[in-house]
Write a protein that holds these residues in place. Sequence first.
Motif, short mmCIF file in Angstrom:
data_model
loop_
_atom_site.label_atom_id
_atom_site.label_comp_id
_atom_site.label_asym_id
_atom_site.label_seq_id
_atom_site.Cartn_x
_atom_site.Cartn_y
_atom_site.Cartn_z
N LEU A 104 28.50 53.37 62.12
CA LEU A 104 29.89 53.34 61.02
C LEU A 104 30.90 52.24 61.51
O LEU A 104 31.27 51.43 60.84
CB LEU A 104 30.47 54.56 60.83
CG LEU A 104 31.57 54.82 60.00
CD1 LEU A 104 31.13 54.29 58.34
CD2 LEU A 104 31.91 56.14 59.73
N ARG A 131 30.78 59.13 54.44
CA ARG A 131 30.64 58.03 55.39
C ARG A 131 29.63 57.12 54.99
O ARG A 131 29.80 55.93 55.24
CB ARG A 131 30.38 58.67 56.55
CG ARG A 131 31.06 59.69 57.36
CD ARG A 131 30.62 60.93 58.06
NE ARG A 131 29.84 60.28 59.23
CZ ARG A 131 30.33 60.01 60.50
NH1 ARG A 131 31.56 60.26 61.02
NH2 ARG A 131 29.51 59.61 61.40
N TYR A 132 28.85 57.50 54.36
CA TYR A 132 27.44 56.70 53.64
C TYR A 132 28.18 55.60 52.81
O TYR A 132 28.02 54.37 52.72
CB TYR A 132 26.50 57.36 53.13
CG TYR A 132 25.45 57.87 53.89
CD1 TYR A 132 25.58 58.34 55.53
CD2 TYR A 132 23.89 58.31 53.47
CE1 TYR A 132 24.61 58.89 56.08
CE2 TYR A 132 23.22 58.88 54.31
CZ TYR A 132 23.51 59.19 55.72
OH TYR A 132 22.39 59.83 56.60
N ALA A 189 30.38 53.21 54.70
CA ALA A 189 29.43 52.06 55.12
C ALA A 189 28.91 51.22 54.44
O ALA A 189 28.72 49.82 54.45
CB ALA A 189 28.37 52.70 56.11
N LEU A 249 22.38 54.08 60.75
CA LEU A 249 23.36 55.07 60.42
C LEU A 249 22.66 55.96 59.90
O LEU A 249 22.80 57.30 60.23
CB LEU A 249 24.42 54.27 59.59
CG LEU A 249 25.39 55.63 58.91
CD1 LEU A 249 26.09 56.18 59.84
CD2 LEU A 249 26.48 54.83 57.89
#
Length: 328
Positions: A46, A200-201, A204, A223
Amino acid sequence: MEVFPFAFVAWCGFAMITALFCALLYPWVCPRLLLLPPALRANQALVWAVAPAAAGVLLTGFIFLPPVLSYLGVAPDHCQPAGVDFSYHCLLHPFAVMERDLPWFLLLPLSGLALFFLSRMVWELLRAHRLIRALSLAGSPDIFRGIWVVESEWPLALTSGFSQPRIFISTKLLRDLSPPQLAAVLAHERAHFYRYDPARYFIARAAAGLHISWLRRKLLEDLSLAAEQACDEEAARQVGDRLLVADTIVQVERWCCRQRRSAPVPLPSFMGSQVVARVEFLLASPQKAQWSYPRMLGVCTGVALSGLLLAAEPLHQLTEIILGFLAR
């Protein structure tokens, strides 16, 4: 407002330089990251994904530090060195009158590039929102398990949402998995829930657009794999059997292959994400960090910030010279 175009061009320049360094360094760093436990590896992936955007903001902020300190009276004004008789306006001084403009042929393509990435981020957000809405309409909450049950013969198990993630499980998995296997799937998805992996995905995927295309794909794959392995490990810890989690992954993947379909959007999902690597990880011994990651991270952050503080004035002057040349 006059200083905004110069700050924008400086941010683009810093972001592109950082992206170039990442492309040069990541192939060397990647094998060493594999030695880390998956949770730490996911954090590292990340950080690398957001590095160009974050470094652009940080470095652009630091080039404004000398003028701000001069304005506050903490440091002398570098724009008027003692004993030198000359007159010019600092390109980046936020309190000076701007008399020069950057050329349109520089601002136009950079603005178009920024608009493209912003549009892409909005599009990804809308896709995820439409999927969440469709699944919510097709499903119903199971208060006892804390999940949403979706009426579907597709082996669906995913976590979506940002501030309040939801876990969606299809009726096929609830019906066809054994109780221990279902417990492994639920533990895996709850791990995504507590790790805030959907957010978080999204961060990113949005920030990695500044990377070179091959590195962007590699970082998102790394990731995804690290996050899935971290959740697999947590599921194995909760059910007490790593082989059970591996067997469940293989079983769900077989159903996915029969359907010949993939997950509709890249969200944290139990199925269809580098199955071989996940199973091999579960069959191996759990990884442990060989050094204190939080302490090392703190030391590196402190050293980097100290270096930037010392380099703020030279960085300001260098950026000023470059932008001044472009504004001629």
